[in-house]
Write an enzyme that holds these catalytic residues in place. Sequence first.
Site, PDB file in Angstrom:
ATOM      1  N   TYR A 123       3.627   7.153  10.015  1.00  0.00           N
ATOM      2  CA  TYR A 123       2.818   5.959   9.727  1.00  0.00           C
ATOM      3  C   TYR A 123       3.667   4.862   9.077  1.00  0.00           C
ATOM      4  CZ  TYR A 123      -1.485   3.366   8.841  1.00  0.00           C
ATOM      5  OH  TYR A 123      -2.471   2.406   8.852  1.00  0.00           O
ATOM      6  N   PRO A 183      -4.641   0.966  18.706  1.00  0.00           N
ATOM      7  CA  PRO A 183      -4.353   0.453  17.358  1.00  0.00           C
ATOM      8  C   PRO A 183      -4.473   1.479  16.228  1.00  0.00           C
ATOM      9  CG  PRO A 183      -6.440  -0.426  18.181  1.00  0.00           C
ATOM     10  CD  PRO A 183      -5.817   0.304  19.305  1.00  0.00           C
ATOM     11  N   HIS A 219       0.852  -1.201   0.000  1.00  0.00           N
ATOM     12  CA  HIS A 219       0.000   0.000   0.000  1.00  0.00           C
ATOM     13  C   HIS A 219       0.882   1.245   0.000  1.00  0.00           C
ATOM     14  CE1 HIS A 219      -4.088  -1.691   1.529  1.00  0.00           C
ATOM     15  NE2 HIS A 219      -3.512  -2.500   0.681  1.00  0.00           N
ATOM     16  N   TYR A 275      -9.456   5.653   6.980  1.00  0.00           N
ATOM     17  CA  TYR A 275      -9.690   6.061   8.372  1.00  0.00           C
ATOM     18  C   TYR A 275     -10.752   7.159   8.325  1.00  0.00           C
ATOM     19  CZ  TYR A 275      -5.391   3.831  10.076  1.00  0.00           C
ATOM     20  OH  TYR A 275      -4.420   2.925  10.432  1.00  0.00           O
TER      21      TYR A 275
HETATM   22  P1  RFL Z   1       1.456 -10.965  21.782  1.00  0.00           P
HETATM   23  O1  RFL Z   1       1.060 -11.038  20.347  1.00  0.00           O
HETATM   24  O2  RFL Z   1       0.400 -10.640  22.777  1.00  0.00           O
HETATM   25  O3  RFL Z   1       2.166 -12.331  22.154  1.00  0.00           O
HETATM   26  C1  RFL Z   1       2.461 -12.689  23.477  1.00  0.00           C
HETATM   27  C2  RFL Z   1       2.475 -14.191  23.564  1.00  0.00           C
HETATM   28  O4  RFL Z   1       2.821 -14.572  24.886  1.00  0.00           O
HETATM   29  C3  RFL Z   1       1.950 -15.595  25.301  1.00  0.00           C
HETATM   30  N1  RFL Z   1       1.882 -15.644  26.768  1.00  0.00           N
HETATM   31  C4  RFL Z   1       2.578 -16.515  27.512  1.00  0.00           C
HETATM   32  N2  RFL Z   1       3.442 -17.485  27.171  1.00  0.00           N
HETATM   33  C5  RFL Z   1       3.976 -18.225  28.170  1.00  0.00           C
HETATM   34  N3  RFL Z   1       3.666 -18.039  29.474  1.00  0.00           N
HETATM   35  C6  RFL Z   1       2.807 -17.083  29.866  1.00  0.00           C
HETATM   36  N4  RFL Z   1       2.492 -16.921  31.154  1.00  0.00           N
HETATM   37  C7  RFL Z   1       2.226 -16.254  28.858  1.00  0.00           C
HETATM   38  N5  RFL Z   1       1.351 -15.227  28.872  1.00  0.00           N
HETATM   39  C8  RFL Z   1       1.147 -14.865  27.611  1.00  0.00           C
HETATM   40  C9  RFL Z   1       0.622 -15.256  24.640  1.00  0.00           C
HETATM   41  O5  RFL Z   1      -0.257 -16.376  24.548  1.00  0.00           O
HETATM   42  C10 RFL Z   1       1.098 -14.777  23.279  1.00  0.00           C
HETATM   43  O6  RFL Z   1       1.197 -15.819  22.342  1.00  0.00           O
HETATM   44  O7  RFL Z   1       2.620  -9.884  22.002  1.00  0.00           O
HETATM   45  P2  RFL Z   1       3.860  -9.473  21.066  1.00  0.00           P
HETATM   46  O8  RFL Z   1       4.553 -10.686  20.531  1.00  0.00           O
HETATM   47  O9  RFL Z   1       4.595  -8.456  21.804  1.00  0.00           O
HETATM   48  O10 RFL Z   1       3.152  -8.799  19.770  1.00  0.00           O
HETATM   49  C11 RFL Z   1       2.459  -7.583  19.882  1.00  0.00           C
HETATM   50  C12 RFL Z   1       1.306  -7.535  18.881  1.00  0.00           C
HETATM   51  O11 RFL Z   1       0.529  -8.708  18.998  1.00  0.00           O
HETATM   52  C13 RFL Z   1       0.415  -6.301  19.089  1.00  0.00           C
HETATM   53  O12 RFL Z   1       1.191  -5.172  19.420  1.00  0.00           O
HETATM   54  C14 RFL Z   1      -0.405  -5.967  17.832  1.00  0.00           C
HETATM   55  O13 RFL Z   1      -1.357  -6.968  17.552  1.00  0.00           O
HETATM   56  C15 RFL Z   1      -1.133  -4.630  17.995  1.00  0.00           C
HETATM   57  N6  RFL Z   1      -1.989  -4.303  16.850  1.00  0.00           N
HETATM   58  C16 RFL Z   1      -1.457  -3.773  15.693  1.00  0.00           C
HETATM   59  N7  RFL Z   1      -0.124  -3.596  15.576  1.00  0.00           N
HETATM   60  C17 RFL Z   1       0.408  -3.155  14.399  1.00  0.00           C
HETATM   61  O14 RFL Z   1       1.622  -2.986  14.309  1.00  0.00           O
HETATM   62  N8  RFL Z   1      -0.362  -2.887  13.279  1.00  0.00           N
HETATM   63  C18 RFL Z   1      -1.708  -3.044  13.319  1.00  0.00           C
HETATM   64  O15 RFL Z   1      -2.362  -2.852  12.303  1.00  0.00           O
HETATM   65  C19 RFL Z   1      -2.309  -3.463  14.576  1.00  0.00           C
HETATM   66  N9  RFL Z   1      -3.644  -3.637  14.666  1.00  0.00           N
HETATM   67  C20 RFL Z   1      -3.370  -4.541  16.922  1.00  0.00           C
HETATM   68  C21 RFL Z   1      -4.176  -4.187  15.795  1.00  0.00           C
HETATM   69  C22 RFL Z   1      -3.950  -5.131  18.024  1.00  0.00           C
HETATM   70  C23 RFL Z   1      -5.298  -5.350  18.044  1.00  0.00           C
HETATM   71  N10 RFL Z   1      -5.821  -5.988  19.185  1.00  0.00           N
HETATM   72  C24 RFL Z   1      -6.705  -7.071  19.130  1.00  0.00           C
HETATM   73  C25 RFL Z   1      -5.230  -5.701  20.453  1.00  0.00           C
HETATM   74  C26 RFL Z   1      -5.534  -4.398  15.816  1.00  0.00           C
HETATM   75  C27 RFL Z   1      -6.110  -4.953  16.942  1.00  0.00           C
HETATM   76  C28 RFL Z   1      -7.587  -5.115  16.929  1.00  0.00           C
HETATM   77  C1  PHB Z   2      -5.971  -3.932  10.526  1.00  0.00           C
HETATM   78  O1  PHB Z   2      -5.966  -4.153   9.299  1.00  0.00           O
HETATM   79  O2  PHB Z   2      -6.278  -4.804  11.337  1.00  0.00           O
HETATM   80  C2  PHB Z   2      -5.613  -2.585  11.034  1.00  0.00           C
HETATM   81  C3  PHB Z   2      -5.231  -1.615  10.139  1.00  0.00           C
HETATM   82  C4  PHB Z   2      -4.895  -0.328  10.611  1.00  0.00           C
HETATM   83  C5  PHB Z   2      -4.967  -0.071  11.964  1.00  0.00           C
HETATM   84  C6  PHB Z   2      -5.336  -1.055  12.864  1.00  0.00           C
HETATM   85  C7  PHB Z   2      -5.662  -2.316  12.393  1.00  0.00           C
HETATM   86  O3  PHB Z   2      -4.669   1.168  12.413  1.00  0.00           O
END
Ligand code: RFL
Ligand code: PHB
Length: 394
Positions: free
Chosen positions: A385, A293, A72, A201
């Site tokens: 971004y 997010p 993108h 957005y």
């Molecule tokens: P994670 O992915 O939470 O992984 C942590 C892992 O640790 C495990 N765990 C354990 N393992 C052993 N013993 C324990 N006691 C444990 N407790 C937990 C968990 O099961 C898990 O597998 O953290 P990590 O690796 O730091 O990764 C971070 C990302 O997952 C997170 O920052 C992103 O998903 C945030 N996020 C977005 N980030 C972006 O860069 N671009 C995006 O577009 C974006 N969109 C989003 C998002 C997060 C969202 N949610 C659901 C919070 C959109 C959403 C909706």
């Molecule tokens: C997504 O595709 O899940 C997504 C994209 C942009 C954001 C957050 C989540 O800022």
Amino acid sequence: MRTQVGIVGAGPAGLLLGHLLHLRGIDSVIVENRGREYVTERVRAGVLEHGTTELLIQAGVGQRMLREGMRHSGVYLAFQGRRHRIDFEDLTGRWLTVYGQNEVVKDLISARYATGRPLCFDAEDVSVSRFDGEARPCIRFRSDGQEHELECDFIAGCDGFHGICRPSLRRESWRGYDCEYPFAWLGILANAAPSSDELVYSLHERGFALFSMRSSSVTRLYLQCASEESLDQWSDDRIWDELELRLSTLDGWRPNRGPILQKGVTGMRSFVAEPMRFGRLFLAGDAAHIVPPTGAKGLNLAAADVAVLSRALERHYRENRQDLLNEYSDRCLRRVWRAQRFSWWMTSMFHRTPGENEFEYKKQLAELQYVTSSRAAMTSLAENYTGLPLEVGL
Ligand code: RFL
Ligand code: PHB
């Protein structure tokens, strides 16, 4: 059992760290408390910064992303019925890749298995100890009914916001900074072809909405909702009606509808733990910081942390130098705070705060008008971004 680096958590941070360490000839064991299916099916982020994409390619885990991910070059910001495009590539020479986090996780798990290094799913009662004294740090857990004691040189706490590493620190050894937002996101994944080739957005009088995608046949959409929103209140028709209301523009553009494959509510918060290092334990990714997010930064920050950590550990093992390990926390936190500021700014520009007066809304519209008309303002959004270049490559 013994290893050089014990990694708690097989999310993007833990798995990528394990892989980067492998490439640098460093041994690790990854311990995850959930099952493989849970980890690979969890729908979360979708936007990879330019630097994250490059890192995955350099690390040899980018082939499928290059084939199936979507490049993108910009995004649309929509308000008052109009979409305004911000052309990242023209403004910064950088772009994004839209590729699901769970796909990144699948690719990293395959790469891990190919190395033959240990990755233990479904671990129970995981605990960390002895990381701030002279003795060797230790990760204890139970797996297949057996108790394990993993002796390590270092522990990487990559266990997310609700993990056990941060709560295992002495409370006086760190400080948390946080901010909660009085709203959440209701996210859906739908079997519908994306009607725009770039993200949208949108600020609407009724609140924020975001149009994103996962493939040429799957759309990912989000709606601002109340913090304690119950999904029971949201039939599929109500979700589509609200998305259409908030996203449609006067030129007739609207999201395509289709069967909803998955839905969930995500709270919004900003959080930073300082420092990110405690003796021989290093926090990385969501275990150390959470961003709302709206800036699409969480996964990218996790990747940036582990890029720095893997290089610092390599310098320790190869050259017996501690300088990068000592700098780990400060280096990561500089980027983290910059992403915090950007994520907060995007969040406050696009969300309606319950109970706010119309002055706030008028101010948001003025901000959006500025951001979509001044090249200087657009460039600022575009460089944040698409992300700062990673300080550390392979
Ligand atoms: P994670 O992915 O939470 O992984 C942590 C892992 O640790 C495990 N765990 C354990 N393992 C052993 N013993 C324990 N006691 C444990 N407790 C937990 C968990 O099961 C898990 O597998 O953290 P990590 O690796 O730091 O990764 C971070 C990302 O997952 C997170 O920052 C992103 O998903 C945030 N996020 C977005 N980030 C972006 O860069 N671009 C995006 O577009 C974006 N969109 C989003 C998002 C997060 C969202 N949610 C659901 C919070 C959109 C959403 C909706
Ligand atoms: C997504 O595709 O899940 C997504 C994209 C942009 C954001 C957050 C989540 O800022």
